[in-house]
Design an enzyme around this catalytic site. Structure first.
Site, mmCIF file in Angstrom:
data_model
loop_
_atom_site.group_PDB
_atom_site.id
_atom_site.type_symbol
_atom_site.label_atom_id
_atom_site.label_comp_id
_atom_site.label_asym_id
_atom_site.label_seq_id
_atom_site.Cartn_x
_atom_site.Cartn_y
_atom_site.Cartn_z
ATOM 1 N N ARG A 213 0.779 -1.064 -0.122
ATOM 2 C CA ARG A 213 0.160 -0.146 0.219
ATOM 3 C C ARG A 213 0.973 1.134 0.019
ATOM 4 N NH1 ARG A 213 -4.029 -3.539 3.101
ATOM 5 N NH2 ARG A 213 -3.222 -3.339 4.887
ATOM 6 N N PHE A 229 -11.795 -5.038 -5.902
ATOM 7 C CA PHE A 229 -11.549 -6.117 -4.908
ATOM 8 C C PHE A 229 -11.058 -5.085 -3.556
ATOM 9 C CE2 PHE A 229 -10.448 -8.456 -8.609
ATOM 10 C CZ PHE A 229 -11.284 -9.410 -8.520
ATOM 11 N N ASP A 251 -16.272 -3.684 -4.870
ATOM 12 C CA ASP A 251 -16.378 -5.026 -4.213
ATOM 13 C C ASP A 251 -17.822 -5.635 -4.223
ATOM 14 O OD1 ASP A 251 -14.022 -6.084 -1.811
ATOM 15 O OD2 ASP A 251 -15.802 -6.881 -1.569
ATOM 16 N N ASN A 280 -19.645 -7.076 -8.961
ATOM 17 C CA ASN A 280 -18.605 -7.959 -9.162
ATOM 18 C C ASN A 280 -17.524 -7.564 -10.155
ATOM 19 O OD1 ASN A 280 -17.463 -10.314 -10.490
ATOM 20 N ND2 ASN A 280 -19.173 -11.740 -10.129
ATOM 21 N N ASP A 301 -6.719 -6.795 -6.749
ATOM 22 C CA ASP A 301 -6.135 -7.725 -5.372
ATOM 23 C C ASP A 301 -7.162 -8.576 -4.962
ATOM 24 O OD1 ASP A 301 -4.843 -8.441 -3.011
ATOM 25 O OD2 ASP A 301 -5.566 -7.091 -1.919
ATOM 26 N N CYS A 341 -2.636 -13.896 -4.391
ATOM 27 C CA CYS A 341 -2.408 -14.552 -2.821
ATOM 28 C C CYS A 341 -2.651 -15.803 -2.910
ATOM 29 C CB CYS A 341 -3.157 -13.729 -1.899
ATOM 30 S SG CYS A 341 -4.958 -13.975 -1.982
HETATM 31 N N1 SAH Z 1 -7.234 -5.032 -1.335
HETATM 32 C C1 SAH Z 1 -7.778 -5.306 -0.160
HETATM 33 C C2 SAH Z 1 -7.905 -6.654 0.115
HETATM 34 C C3 SAH Z 1 -8.870 -7.419 -0.992
HETATM 35 S S1 SAH Z 1 -9.313 -8.917 -0.364
HETATM 36 C C4 SAH Z 1 -7.040 -4.617 1.100
HETATM 37 O O1 SAH Z 1 -5.887 -4.099 0.842
HETATM 38 O O2 SAH Z 1 -7.517 -4.575 2.219
HETATM 39 C C5 SAH Z 1 -10.472 -9.501 -1.655
HETATM 40 C C6 SAH Z 1 -11.781 -8.822 -1.608
HETATM 41 O O3 SAH Z 1 -12.399 -9.338 -2.959
HETATM 42 C C7 SAH Z 1 -12.716 -9.323 -0.670
HETATM 43 O O4 SAH Z 1 -13.148 -8.033 0.043
HETATM 44 C C8 SAH Z 1 -14.087 -9.720 -1.356
HETATM 45 O O5 SAH Z 1 -15.323 -9.420 -0.851
HETATM 46 C C9 SAH Z 1 -13.939 -9.321 -2.672
HETATM 47 N N2 SAH Z 1 -14.428 -10.000 -3.734
HETATM 48 C C10 SAH Z 1 -14.316 -11.326 -3.980
HETATM 49 N N3 SAH Z 1 -14.803 -11.831 -5.309
HETATM 50 C C11 SAH Z 1 -15.162 -10.587 -5.838
HETATM 51 C C12 SAH Z 1 -15.662 -10.507 -7.098
HETATM 52 N N4 SAH Z 1 -15.877 -11.241 -8.080
HETATM 53 N N5 SAH Z 1 -15.894 -9.010 -7.423
HETATM 54 C C13 SAH Z 1 -15.631 -8.209 -6.511
HETATM 55 N N6 SAH Z 1 -15.029 -8.434 -5.314
HETATM 56 C C14 SAH Z 1 -14.946 -9.623 -4.968
#
Ligand code: SAH
Length: 397
Positions: A213, A229, A251, A280, A301, A341
């Site tokens: 970050r 995400f 998200d 999505n 992410d 990840c």
């Molecule tokens: N970048 C964030 C962590 C992301 S974790 C940070 O630094 O805190 C992954 C995230 O993706 C989760 O919040 C989950 O709700 C979301 N997610 C999972 N599948 C998804 C999709 N198809 N579309 C949008 N969001 C999604």
């Protein structure tokens, strides 16, 4: 007294000799004695020589988790205490050097304690007992953490699928001291975040992305950023602080995005034109493409697409799909910050997936900065799976 021995198949000893901490059922020729799940066993090579010592679990595909390769080392409360002390000591300098009060204190296999994760959030600890081995030593582990850290309370978040694979029931709840509030405020590099340790993802916050970050801040000043995400908006807070013009957070979790908005407000970024879209990512990227909307910077992410080795092919298609879409949405000379990840997807494979995406997208893509997990999530050389978070900052022409 160790009364049980696990004898390896001939030709399957290499991984144990190389100090990988897992023995899969397929590598075992036979088991002598009648070890109960959670018992200590000695591991012998096919010539009945001592190779390692670990904890047995008939219910898991990972039949033995190894703790030591030294025949004089016993697996007892004291060994857990030593390993936990070492984990805490190893983070001291890191913690003191940064303006943070939330970090991973114990990183499972990579800290010599298979299946145990401990995250610190201010005065609180959040623990995950993910293996039968860790479960068996629960009391000693909690006592040691109390001695070492002196927390206000310890909360358990073992409500994960990994526990079922160990024959354990997923559980969550307070395990020691006071019960933490629903939202804990943490400090990370002079930003503050509200963390929901009871219901949030993992133990509440993606601590592993802290250093990334910070690193991405140099690419966002004056830019329009798509934060895909977004979870609770951690990347967005850093980007806003660094002068990003507008941030579009996407998200599927409305709860996470509400917390993202609160986190932005708390850091003084409540009066901006940022967007928080419950959607999505796969669909919204396609919609943006149809609308010919372009971004300066895209952050991808996603959650872990490959839960285990068998899922790698499907995961690879998912990673390729979103990265290809994202590349197409980036202005010439713009930036893609992309992560995987999945422990089962190696850095080499992830790079190969990006290569495929760039060819299909007909874009010229340069890696300008490799990214990994923070220093409080060490990578154990004998356990390459512990390098689970890999990322790249790419310039897309
Ligand atoms: N970048 C964030 C962590 C992301 S974790 C940070 O630094 O805190 C992954 C995230 O993706 C989760 O919040 C989950 O709700 C979301 N997610 C999972 N599948 C998804 C999709 N198809 N579309 C949008 N969001 C999604």
């Amino acid at each position: 007294m160790i009364t049980s021995q696990v004898i390896l198949k001939k030709g399957r000893e290499k991984s144990v000799e190389n100090r990988h901490p897992w023995i899969f059922s397929g590598a075992i020729s036979r088991v002598e004695g009648d070890p109960a799940d959670g018992d200590v066993v000695d591991v012998w090579n096919h010539r009945a020589r001592f190779a390692a010592r670990g904890i047995y679990n008939e219910k898991s595909q990972i039949r033995v988790r190894l703790f030591t390769w030294n025949p004089n080392d016993m697996i007892d409360d004291e060994l857990w205490r030593r390993r936990l002390r070492r984990a805490v000591a190893g983070r001291q300098a890191l913690i003191e050097a940064q303006d943070i009060d939330a970090f991973r204190l114990v990183h499972a296999e990579a800290d010599g304690v298979p299946g145990l994760i401990v995250d610190q959030y201010g005065t609180w600890l959040v623990v995950q007992f993910l293996s039968m081995a860790a479960e068996r030593y629960r009391t000693a582990i909690l006592d040691t953490l109390v001695d070492l850290v002196g927390p206000q309370g310890i909360y358990e978040r073992s409500d994960v699928e990994a526990r079922e694979q160990e024959g354990l029931v997923p559980i969550a709840g307070p395990v020691w001291g006071e019960v933490p509030p629903d939202l804990i405020e943490i400090i990370e590099n002079s930003h503050t975040f509200l963390v929901d340790v009871k219901l949030g993802h993992k133990t509440g916050f993606y601590l592993d992305q802290r250093e990334n970050r910070q690193k991405i801040t140099k690419y966002v000043a004056g830019k329009e950023v798509l934060n895909a995400f977004a979870y609770t908006g951690a990347f967005a807070v850093y980007a806003a602080h660094a002068g990003a013009r507008r941030i579009i957070n996407v998200d599927t979790s409305e709860v996470a995005l509400q917390l993202a908005e609160r986190n932005m407000r708390r850091n003084g970024f409540g009066e901006r034109e940022d967007v928080f879209a419950v959607a999505n990512v796969f669909e919204i990227l396609r919609a943006y493409q149809e609308a010919q909307w372009k971004f300066d910077v895209v952050v991808l992410d996603p959650p872990k697409f490959a839960q285990r080795k068998g899922h790698v092919d499907k995961a690879a298609r998912g990673y390729k799909d979103i990265n290809l879409l994202a590349m197409n949405l980036i202005k010439r000379g713009g930036i893609l910050i992309t992560f995987s990840c999945s422990g089962a997807v190696s850095r080499e494979l992830f790079q190969k997936i990006l290569f495929g995406a760039s060819v299909d997208a007909s874009r010229t893509v340069q890696i300008i900065e490799p990214l990994s997990q923070g220093a409080d999530h060490p990578i154990l050389l004998t356990y390459p799976e512990s390098e689970y978070l890999k990322g790249f900052v790419c310039r897309v022409w």
